[in-house]
Design an enzyme around this catalytic site. Structure first.
Site, PDB file in Angstrom:
ATOM      1  N   GLU A 176       0.821  -1.223   0.000  1.00 32.15           N
ATOM      2  CA  GLU A 176       0.000   0.000   0.000  1.00 32.15           C
ATOM      3  C   GLU A 176       0.849   1.265   0.000  1.00 32.15           C
ATOM      4  OE1 GLU A 176      -2.773   0.388   3.275  1.00 32.15           O
ATOM      5  OE2 GLU A 176      -3.587   2.249   2.477  1.00 32.15           O
ATOM      6  N   LYS A 221      -2.511  -2.076  -3.125  1.00 34.25           N
ATOM      7  CA  LYS A 221      -3.550  -1.191  -2.573  1.00 34.25           C
ATOM      8  C   LYS A 221      -3.140   0.262  -2.794  1.00 34.25           C
ATOM      9  CE  LYS A 221      -6.059  -0.164   1.698  1.00 34.25           C
ATOM     10  NZ  LYS A 221      -6.757  -0.762   2.829  1.00 34.25           N
TER      11      LYS A 221
HETATM   12  P1  13P Z   1      -9.384   4.240   3.930  1.00 33.09           P
HETATM   13  O1  13P Z   1     -10.225   3.491   2.930  1.00 33.09           O
HETATM   14  O2  13P Z   1     -10.178   4.881   5.024  1.00 33.09           O
HETATM   15  O3  13P Z   1      -8.385   5.164   3.274  1.00 33.09           O
HETATM   16  O4  13P Z   1      -8.528   3.151   4.713  1.00 33.09           O
HETATM   17  C1  13P Z   1      -7.971   2.123   4.037  1.00 33.09           C
HETATM   18  C2  13P Z   1      -6.729   1.722   4.703  1.00 33.09           C
HETATM   19  O5  13P Z   1      -6.571   0.587   5.072  1.00 33.09           O
HETATM   20  C3  13P Z   1      -5.682   2.733   4.880  1.00 33.09           C
HETATM   21  O6  13P Z   1      -4.478   2.118   5.219  1.00 33.09           O
END
Ligand code: 13P
Length: 342
Positions: A176, A221
């Site tokens: 991510e 992600k």
């Molecule tokens: P949000 O969808 O609220 O951005 O959170 C996703 C997430 O896991 C952030 O690390």
């Protein structure tokens, strides 16, 4: 025999399903509970998450749930492990393993995500506890000339070291790299978000390659390509979808099985509309789904408001949002669906 990471990754991006990010750290969940006037305790956090995991839409729409350390170890009010509730709904339990974004030394305002020390041992324990995927979030802030190359490179390198350790442990890494859209400083437009996201993703995939990470066994992600929240610029749903797909096609190898977006501060309906529009675009080599935190939970959190008598209302709100996002994951969401189901 342990399930292959490639198979776990495919289950995480199963057709018409997505990931529930319920891994708010103790500090973040306190902020969410403050907004509804609920005191954050081990028990209130458990009650809230148990409500979500017992929702009807879990089995239909959720392929995986990202948990925080505390939740992975918690039991429901009747003594069942919360992990078992998730597995019973057919979803894969996952765990946030980073230890937060800390100030990057000698680089004012930039962050580096920490948590590599002792990660091999923590992953072994998490696997024992039932986690089959993990999450590590890197944060990239756009601010004038920033991000710096040092920030992009250091975060991409840490993501690759994390991903390699996960795969060694039989755990699928959610990779991510989040280019932030919110915060006071997010005064950039959509083009700047495109450039920084492309740069970040290219750097991340170069580091993953160097670390020998198996791309078939990860889930990416990313943020969507959107104008900064305080930029004053507006982009249509189609523009966001077109630019995000163009950016991803330029940087993400087709070997990656799926991309599960974060919501990042978009409204619930925006996050759903953008995902659906992207799935309506043909000729994309990966599954495109959601891994939302706020955009999946905000309505449920409000409806629940910490009261036992509101559990059914909280679940109804969650079911609705999860079903709308599941439709978006196949490109079949529409405003008409939203109104009809509401
Ligand atoms: P949000 O969808 O609220 O951005 O959170 C996703 C997430 O896991 C952030 O690390």
């Amino acid at each position: 025999m342990s399930e292959r990471i490639e198979d776990i990754a495919n289950r995480m991006v199963a057709e018409g399903k997505g990931i529930l990010a319920a891994d708010e750290s103790t500090g973040t969940i306190k902020k969410r509970f403050d907004s509804i006037g609920v005191v954050s305790t081990e028990e209130s956090r458990r009650d809230y998450r148990e409500m979500l995991f017992r929702s009807e839409a879990m089995a239909e729409t959720i392929s995986g749930v990202i948990l925080y350390d505390e939740t992975l170890r918690q039991k429901a009010a009747d003594g069942t492990k919360l992990v078992k509730l998730i597995e019973a709904a057919g979803a894969v339990p996952g765990i946030k393993v980073d230890q937060g974004a800390k100030p990057l030394a000698l680089s004012s305002g930039e962050k580096i995500t920490e948590g590599l020390t002792g990660l091999r041992e923590r992953l072994a324990e998490y696997h024992e506890l039932g986690a089959r995927f993990a999450k590590w979030r890197a944060v990239i802030t756009i601010d004038g000339p920033r991000p710096s190359w040092n920030c992009v490179k250091a975060n991409a390198h840490a993501l690759a070291r994390y991903a390699a350790l996960c795969q060694e442990a039989g755990i699928v890494p959610i990779v991510e790299p989040e280019v932030l859209m919110d915060g006071d400083k997010a005064r950039h437009g959509i083009e700047r978000c495109y450039d920084v996201t492309l740069w970040t993703l290219n750097t991340v995939f170069s580091e993953l390659f160097d670390a020998g990470v198996v791309l078939e066994g990860i889930v990416l992600k990313p943020n969507m390509v959107v104008p900064g929240q305080h930029s004053g610029e507006k982009a249509s749903v189609e523009q966001v979808a077109e630019k995000t797909i163009r950016c991803l096609k330029s940087a993400v190898p087709a070997a990656v099985p799926g991309i599960a977006f974060l919501s990042g501060g978009q409204s619930d309906e925006e996050a759903t509309a953008h995902l659906s529009a992207m799935n309506a675009i043909d000729d994309v080599p990966w599954k495109l789904t959601f891994s939302y935190g706020r955009a999946l939970q905000a309505a449920a959190l409000q409806a629940w408001s910490g009261k036992a008598e509101n559990v059914a209302a909280g679940q109804r709100a969650f079911n609705h949002r999860a079903r709308m996002n599941a439709l978006a994951a196949t490109g079949n969401w529409s405003e008409a669906e939203e109104k009809q189901a509401a």
